[in-house]
Design an enzyme around this catalytic site. Sequence first.
Site, PDB file in Angstrom:
ATOM      1  N   ASP A 123       0.843  -1.192   0.000  1.00 40.81           N
ATOM      2  CA  ASP A 123       0.000   0.000   0.000  1.00 40.81           C
ATOM      3  C   ASP A 123       0.885   1.251   0.000  1.00 40.81           C
ATOM      4  O   ASP A 123       1.520   1.556   1.015  1.00 40.81           O
ATOM      5  CB  ASP A 123      -0.915  -0.016   1.235  1.00 40.81           C
ATOM      6  CG  ASP A 123      -2.085   0.949   1.095  1.00 40.81           C
ATOM      7  OD1 ASP A 123      -2.068   1.776   0.160  1.00 40.81           O
ATOM      8  OD2 ASP A 123      -3.009   0.879   1.923  1.00 40.81           O
ATOM      9  N   ASP A 124       0.956   1.923  -1.119  1.00 43.43           N
ATOM     10  CA  ASP A 124       1.715   3.181  -1.244  1.00 43.43           C
ATOM     11  C   ASP A 124       3.230   2.985  -1.283  1.00 43.43           C
ATOM     12  O   ASP A 124       3.987   3.895  -0.923  1.00 43.43           O
ATOM     13  CB  ASP A 124       1.396   4.175  -0.100  1.00 43.43           C
ATOM     14  CG  ASP A 124      -0.048   4.646  -0.067  1.00 43.43           C
ATOM     15  OD1 ASP A 124      -0.856   4.134  -0.862  1.00 43.43           O
ATOM     16  OD2 ASP A 124      -0.357   5.515   0.749  1.00 43.43           O
ATOM     17  N   CYS A 148      -5.954   4.232  -3.515  1.00 41.13           N
ATOM     18  CA  CYS A 148      -6.271   2.845  -3.123  1.00 41.13           C
ATOM     19  C   CYS A 148      -7.471   2.205  -3.806  1.00 41.13           C
ATOM     20  O   CYS A 148      -7.343   1.193  -4.488  1.00 41.13           O
ATOM     21  CB  CYS A 148      -6.515   2.787  -1.624  1.00 41.13           C
ATOM     22  SG  CYS A 148      -5.059   3.159  -0.647  1.00 41.13           S
ATOM     23  N   ARG A 203      -7.414  -0.911  -6.587  1.00 43.04           N
ATOM     24  CA  ARG A 203      -7.768  -2.280  -6.181  1.00 43.04           C
ATOM     25  C   ARG A 203      -8.925  -2.829  -7.015  1.00 43.04           C
ATOM     26  O   ARG A 203      -8.955  -4.011  -7.369  1.00 43.04           O
ATOM     27  CB  ARG A 203      -8.133  -2.295  -4.695  1.00 43.04           C
ATOM     28  CG  ARG A 203      -6.907  -2.211  -3.820  1.00 43.04           C
ATOM     29  CD  ARG A 203      -7.150  -1.549  -2.478  1.00 43.04           C
ATOM     30  NE  ARG A 203      -5.893  -0.972  -2.019  1.00 43.04           N
ATOM     31  CZ  ARG A 203      -5.032  -1.593  -1.215  1.00 43.04           C
ATOM     32  NH1 ARG A 203      -5.324  -2.777  -0.725  1.00 43.04           N
ATOM     33  NH2 ARG A 203      -3.876  -1.019  -0.906  1.00 43.04           N
ATOM     34  N   LYS A 236      -5.905  -5.640   3.533  1.00 47.95           N
ATOM     35  CA  LYS A 236      -6.824  -4.514   3.336  1.00 47.95           C
ATOM     36  C   LYS A 236      -7.691  -4.705   2.089  1.00 47.95           C
ATOM     37  O   LYS A 236      -7.170  -4.915   0.995  1.00 47.95           O
ATOM     38  CB  LYS A 236      -5.985  -3.240   3.191  1.00 47.95           C
ATOM     39  CG  LYS A 236      -6.720  -2.030   2.650  1.00 47.95           C
ATOM     40  CD  LYS A 236      -5.802  -0.827   2.647  1.00 47.95           C
ATOM     41  CE  LYS A 236      -6.311   0.298   1.773  1.00 47.95           C
ATOM     42  NZ  LYS A 236      -5.442   1.465   1.823  1.00 47.95           N
ATOM     43  N   HIS A 246     -10.911  -2.543   1.015  1.00 47.99           N
ATOM     44  CA  HIS A 246     -11.160  -1.193   0.495  1.00 47.99           C
ATOM     45  C   HIS A 246     -12.003  -1.128  -0.775  1.00 47.99           C
ATOM     46  O   HIS A 246     -11.834  -0.230  -1.622  1.00 47.99           O
ATOM     47  CB  HIS A 246      -9.844  -0.422   0.293  1.00 47.99           C
ATOM     48  CG  HIS A 246      -9.994   1.033   0.643  1.00 47.99           C
ATOM     49  ND1 HIS A 246      -8.953   1.932   0.663  1.00 47.99           N
ATOM     50  CD2 HIS A 246     -11.109   1.731   1.002  1.00 47.99           C
ATOM     51  CE1 HIS A 246      -9.404   3.124   1.004  1.00 47.99           C
ATOM     52  NE2 HIS A 246     -10.702   3.029   1.225  1.00 47.99           N
ATOM     53  N   SER A 285      -8.647   1.762   4.839  1.00 45.01           N
ATOM     54  CA  SER A 285      -7.263   2.108   5.172  1.00 45.01           C
ATOM     55  C   SER A 285      -7.017   2.115   6.678  1.00 45.01           C
ATOM     56  O   SER A 285      -7.932   2.343   7.473  1.00 45.01           O
ATOM     57  CB  SER A 285      -6.903   3.482   4.587  1.00 45.01           C
ATOM     58  OG  SER A 285      -6.907   3.403   3.184  1.00 45.01           O
ATOM     59  N   HIS A 327       1.437   2.253   4.264  1.00 41.12           N
ATOM     60  CA  HIS A 327       0.459   3.348   4.318  1.00 41.12           C
ATOM     61  C   HIS A 327       0.457   3.943   5.717  1.00 41.12           C
ATOM     62  O   HIS A 327       0.617   3.233   6.709  1.00 41.12           O
ATOM     63  CB  HIS A 327      -0.930   2.780   3.978  1.00 41.12           C
ATOM     64  CG  HIS A 327      -2.019   3.795   3.798  1.00 41.12           C
ATOM     65  ND1 HIS A 327      -2.614   4.447   4.850  1.00 41.12           N
ATOM     66  CD2 HIS A 327      -2.638   4.256   2.678  1.00 41.12           C
ATOM     67  CE1 HIS A 327      -3.549   5.260   4.392  1.00 41.12           C
ATOM     68  NE2 HIS A 327      -3.587   5.173   3.078  1.00 41.12           N
ATOM     69  N   ASP A 365      -0.161  -0.585  -4.808  1.00 41.06           N
ATOM     70  CA  ASP A 365      -1.440  -0.047  -5.301  1.00 41.06           C
ATOM     71  C   ASP A 365      -1.320   1.359  -5.882  1.00 41.06           C
ATOM     72  O   ASP A 365      -2.208   1.829  -6.584  1.00 41.06           O
ATOM     73  CB  ASP A 365      -2.522  -0.085  -4.213  1.00 41.06           C
ATOM     74  CG  ASP A 365      -2.279   0.921  -3.097  1.00 41.06           C
ATOM     75  OD1 ASP A 365      -1.110   1.290  -2.845  1.00 41.06           O
ATOM     76  OD2 ASP A 365      -3.263   1.340  -2.457  1.00 41.06           O
ATOM     77  N   ASN A 366      -0.228   2.063  -5.532  1.00 41.99           N
ATOM     78  CA  ASN A 366       0.039   3.399  -6.112  1.00 41.99           C
ATOM     79  C   ASN A 366       1.422   3.815  -5.646  1.00 41.99           C
ATOM     80  O   ASN A 366       2.061   3.121  -4.847  1.00 41.99           O
ATOM     81  CB  ASN A 366      -1.034   4.435  -5.710  1.00 41.99           C
ATOM     82  CG  ASN A 366      -1.366   4.460  -4.236  1.00 41.99           C
ATOM     83  OD1 ASN A 366      -2.457   4.051  -3.831  1.00 41.99           O
ATOM     84  ND2 ASN A 366      -0.440   4.910  -3.415  1.00 41.99           N
ATOM     85  N   LYS A 398       1.936   9.637  -5.124  1.00 41.35           N
ATOM     86  CA  LYS A 398       0.539   9.259  -4.889  1.00 41.35           C
ATOM     87  C   LYS A 398      -0.407  10.439  -5.100  1.00 41.35           C
ATOM     88  O   LYS A 398      -0.039  11.583  -4.814  1.00 41.35           O
ATOM     89  CB  LYS A 398       0.400   8.742  -3.453  1.00 41.35           C
ATOM     90  CG  LYS A 398      -1.010   8.321  -3.094  1.00 41.35           C
ATOM     91  CD  LYS A 398      -1.126   7.775  -1.687  1.00 41.35           C
ATOM     92  CE  LYS A 398      -2.588   7.442  -1.379  1.00 41.35           C
ATOM     93  NZ  LYS A 398      -2.766   6.864  -0.037  1.00 41.35           N
TER      94      LYS A 398
HETATM   95 MG    MG Z   1      -2.580   3.078  -1.491  1.00 42.21          MG
END
Ligand code: MG
Length: 462
Positions: free
Chosen positions: A36-37, A76, A80, A130, A132, A155, A221, A273-274, A298
């Site tokens: 995540d991130d 996010c 996803r 996660k 989301h 998140s 994240h 995811d980013n 991001k």
């Molecule tokens: Mg993310």
Amino acid sequence: MSAPRMFILLVLLTAKFAALSVAQGPAPNVVIVFADDQGYGDVGVYGAKEFRTPNLDRMASEGVRFTSFYVAAPVCTPSRAALLTGSHPVRVGLGNRVLFPYSTTGLHPNEVTVAEILRSRGYATGIVGKWHLGHHTKFLPTRQGFDTYFGIPYSNDMGNHRYARENFVAPPLPILRDEEIIEQQPDQTQLTRRYTEEAIRFIRDNKDRPFFLYLPHSMPHWPLAASERFAGHSKLGIYGDAIEELDWSVGEILKTLGELGIDRRTLVIFTSDNGATLAPWQRRGYRPGSNGPLRAGKNTTWEGGMRVPAIMRWPGRIPAGLVQDELATAMDILPTIAKLTGAEAPRGRILDGKNIWPLMSGEAGARTPHEAFHYYRDERLQAVRSGPWKLHVYRPEWGDGAGDHQALLFNLDEDIGENVDVAGANADVVTRLLALAEKAREDLGDAATGRQGRNVRPVGRL
Ligand code: MG
């Protein structure tokens, strides 16, 4: 039967079996690890210097590493949605921002996920981490093809958060087991370790049948955390510590596959995811991650927001140490897995992803299957890439007067940092990419120009 006819029959039969073994072979287990991130520069083999990722580096040396791999959105939820459906997030109604604890929407139950297509092939399907894509029961992973779920529904910064604009105070961050809340406000220093233990248990429980494990980690994240063994360990502070623990997690998964003797029939995919968050971290007093040579991070449609590390390993099928520069996307994962497992891709709908097995397996001369890649943020079409060219057609900082601005053109092969606008010298390229942008507006819509898309599907509603 005459000799020539017998010969032709033999040739046909041989060709048929050869085709089967290439197209299908034994259907692999599939593990997708989704950070995540985590930014483009946040893996050793992608240039990270202030922390170590020996397991991801080894995974890259044993498999393929993509240098132009994109997620479909720089945040996010839409990212996803695209990964799991093989469809553009705007197409599935989730292009706008992300879901919050006050949201009443989610991924539409009629959307078909990777988990659903694999379950139809007899796979055990599990998600740890996660989600989301909607926290109300009807949107949970257990309603989208997953047999089991352990993790948080949105998140890790959303628990107990006060959303002033909506006058809404979120409940404590829940941990769910399948559809039940089993814990609130978990100790986040233990999340990566606990997810990893759950993931390994799932693999061990299902070692004798094909399985699909989706492991969308909560780290790195905000709010960042790492367990005792990793906290204070990296030179970058807690951000680096959190990634070193993620790397450990990947190592534990690979070790388990090896111990069980199933790593040669398991495809493992790692991506994010980013891109990494830049400015907000500085405000919080933490040192941020890195998107390497890419511009920004991001939340943006600069390369740093949407081009991410992507490493794929399947010993014996993916050549070791391959570096793939052709463009591929997270939306390609569903169609590719469908191809590899003999599962049927969802029918009667547009999928944006394509089969990228030729790129993953290093087939000679294989080229990206995408004529164009579209960078959307909040249902606004902001940029289009085709070949090395990227045209920004809308920048948020242009505001309402976007029409007065000239589109910006960059040649990513020569200028990966998007520094030098070459629109003036390449009018023909600008014209071609504007036409590709126009095609996307007709198809998906574009809030920046007030266009409705022709081929969008509804979001799920309570
Ligand atoms: Mg993310």
